[in-house]
Design a protein around this motif. Structure first.
Motif, PDB file in Angstrom:
ATOM      1  N   LYS A 127       0.813  -1.214   0.000  1.00  8.81           N
ATOM      2  CA  LYS A 127       0.000   0.000   0.000  1.00  8.81           C
ATOM      3  C   LYS A 127       0.848   1.266   0.000  1.00  8.81           C
ATOM      4  O   LYS A 127       0.340   2.358  -0.219  1.00  8.81           O
ATOM      5  N   LYS A 128       2.145   1.081   0.259  1.00 10.74           N
ATOM      6  CA  LYS A 128       3.049   2.229   0.333  1.00 10.74           C
ATOM      7  C   LYS A 128       4.412   1.816  -0.182  1.00 10.74           C
ATOM      8  O   LYS A 128       4.878   0.708   0.065  1.00 10.74           O
ATOM      9  N   SER A 187       0.562   4.855  -2.046  1.00  9.56           N
ATOM     10  CA  SER A 187       1.262   6.128  -1.856  1.00  9.56           C
ATOM     11  C   SER A 187       2.744   5.883  -2.074  1.00  9.56           C
ATOM     12  O   SER A 187       3.285   4.848  -1.658  1.00  9.56           O
ATOM     13  N   ILE A 189       6.536   7.591  -1.656  1.00 14.18           N
ATOM     14  CA  ILE A 189       7.382   8.636  -1.087  1.00 14.18           C
ATOM     15  C   ILE A 189       8.793   8.422  -1.613  1.00 14.18           C
ATOM     16  O   ILE A 189       9.345   7.319  -1.520  1.00 14.18           O
ATOM     17  N   ASN A 262       2.668   9.933  -9.145  1.00 12.19           N
ATOM     18  CA  ASN A 262       2.035  10.889  -8.238  1.00 12.19           C
ATOM     19  C   ASN A 262       2.727  10.868  -6.873  1.00 12.19           C
ATOM     20  O   ASN A 262       2.085  10.933  -5.814  1.00 12.19           O
ATOM     21  N   ALA A 263       4.042  10.766  -6.907  1.00  5.46           N
ATOM     22  CA  ALA A 263       4.841  10.625  -5.693  1.00  5.46           C
ATOM     23  C   ALA A 263       5.091  11.969  -5.029  1.00  5.46           C
ATOM     24  O   ALA A 263       4.981  13.040  -5.644  1.00  5.46           O
ATOM     25  N   VAL A 264       5.477  11.891  -3.761  1.00  7.46           N
ATOM     26  CA  VAL A 264       5.908  13.049  -2.983  1.00  7.46           C
ATOM     27  C   VAL A 264       7.404  12.920  -2.737  1.00  7.46           C
ATOM     28  O   VAL A 264       7.879  11.853  -2.318  1.00  7.46           O
TER      29      VAL A 264
END
Length: 380
Positions: A127-128, A187, A189, A262-264
């Motif tokens: 999920k991450k 998500s 990162i 769509n990463a941060v």
């Protein structure tokens, strides 16, 4: 007496966990009753995935993927204990260390293998994803990674392009129809330790292209290609991320991750310290000892030592730094929040000797600083 030991690696000499062992050895020789908590750290570059995996009580996964020149290579990434988080280093699949010096050519190299690692993590239901992007052999803006995830890059005649640096200037459109739909459910990162924009004189091609094998003409070609990618991707995704600090990291993979995943983007050491819960450990410590191979002006810009110095300053905890080479002034050390900083070298020696004796040198330097620290507090 609670002492937190939280160093980075000494590149070429000791891994971060070995530095922990050496510092702990020196502490125990000086003060056997000290309570030591040892946490190896990294700044988002090599070693980050392993450290985060260990902190998450996770396991390693080995996958065969394509290296920067599209040859099979075994790459390792980490999964958290609950298999919800993947810890990936792009260098495992697309790193400069996978190439011989004569093979370096950022017009030909690709991040496709990094995309394959992400696909494997998605297949396992994560999920991450925490993705470290240091040590790249590529300047492809992340289009190789994106192709592995279903994106296609086409020229003005609609022909699909190879996903490498040479194709950047030819991209006229991005086909998103077959992009992996699971990307919307995770998500991402990105651990990034540089702040360069995507293109321009401070961008990926000009600053980092030469170390990846680019000659002056290649640098210009790659920079123009990254600027072209910016124009096409901005139309396709509705936002221009080319000037976001870190967009130029890993040959533009920073920007590519923002567009295609769509990463941060986050500072690498901040991610590692957050995952390791370092703030609460610093708060409980009477002394923090950290270190890395070289402490210089780059250190002051955002490496492990700088990140810990800020935390120690906030919690009013003294910070001692041991390093192989100390290249900052006393004033810079003070201003950065370092209470004590010392090189472990105790006599003139060449690099080979320093590396072979690194464990003992770190242990001895730690012993000396501990004796001084406890003497000042009336303990010894």
């Amino acid at each position: 007496m609670n002492i937190l030991v939280a160093p980075d690696k000494f590149r070429g000499s000791l891994e971060a966990v070995e530095v922990c062992d050496a510092v702990t050895d020196g502490i125990k020789k000086a003060y056997p009753n000290a309570k030591v908590t040892a946490i190896p750290l990294a700044d988002g570059g090599e070693g980050t995935s392993k450290i985060l995996t260990q902190q998450a009580n996770g396991s390693e996964v080995t996958v065969t993927v394509m290296d920067p020149l599209n040859r099979p290579v075994k790459a390792i990434y980490g999964l958290s204990e609950d298999h919800q988080v993947a810890f990936i280093e792009m260098a495992a699949a697309s790193g400069l260390g996978l190439l011989k010096t004569e093979e370096r050519n950022p017009l030909r190299t690709s991040t496709f293998g990094t995309g394959q690692l992400i696909v494997d993590a998605l297949d396992r239901g994560v999920k991450k994803i925490i993705l470290g992007i240091g040590g790249s052999a590529t300047t492809d803006g992340g289009i190789g990674m994106a192709e592995a995830l279903g994106y296609a890059f086409k020229d003005s005649e609609g022909h699909t392009l190879l996903p490498n640096g040479q194709s950047l200037e030819k991209i006229a459109s991005i086909d998103k129809h077959n992009a992996d739909p699971r990307l919307a459910l995770v998500s991402v990162i990105v651990a990034c330790d540089v702040t360069n924009p995507l293109f321009g004189k401070e961008g990926a091609a000009y600053v980092y292209g030469p170390q990846k094998g680019a000659d002056p003409d290649m640098v210009v070609q790659l920079d123009q290609g990254l600027e072209n990618l910016t124009q096409v991707a901005t139309r396709a995704f509705g936002r221009d991320v080319s000037q976001v600090p870190g967009a130029g990291a890993a040959g533009g993979l920073g920007a590519g991750c923002m567009w295609f995943l769509n990463a941060v983007l986050k500072d690498g050491i901040s991610i590692v310290m957050e995952q390791c819960n370092i703030s609460s450990l610093v708060e409980k410590a009477d002394l923090v000892i950290t270190g890395e191979g070289k402490v210089d002006e780059q250190t002051l810009a955002g490496k492990v030592v700088k990140g810990l110095a800020g935390l120690c300053k906030n919690h009013h905890v003294p910070l001692a730094v041991v390093c192989g080479t100390l290249q900052i002034t006393p004033g810079q050390a003070r201003d950065a929040g370092m209470t004590y900083a010392v090189s472990v070298l105790n006599r003139p020696m060449d690099l080979n000797a320093a590396q072979s004796e690194a464990f003992r040198l770190v242990s001895d330097a730690t012993f000396q600083l501990m004796r001084l620290f406890f003497f000042n507090r009336g303990v010894v």
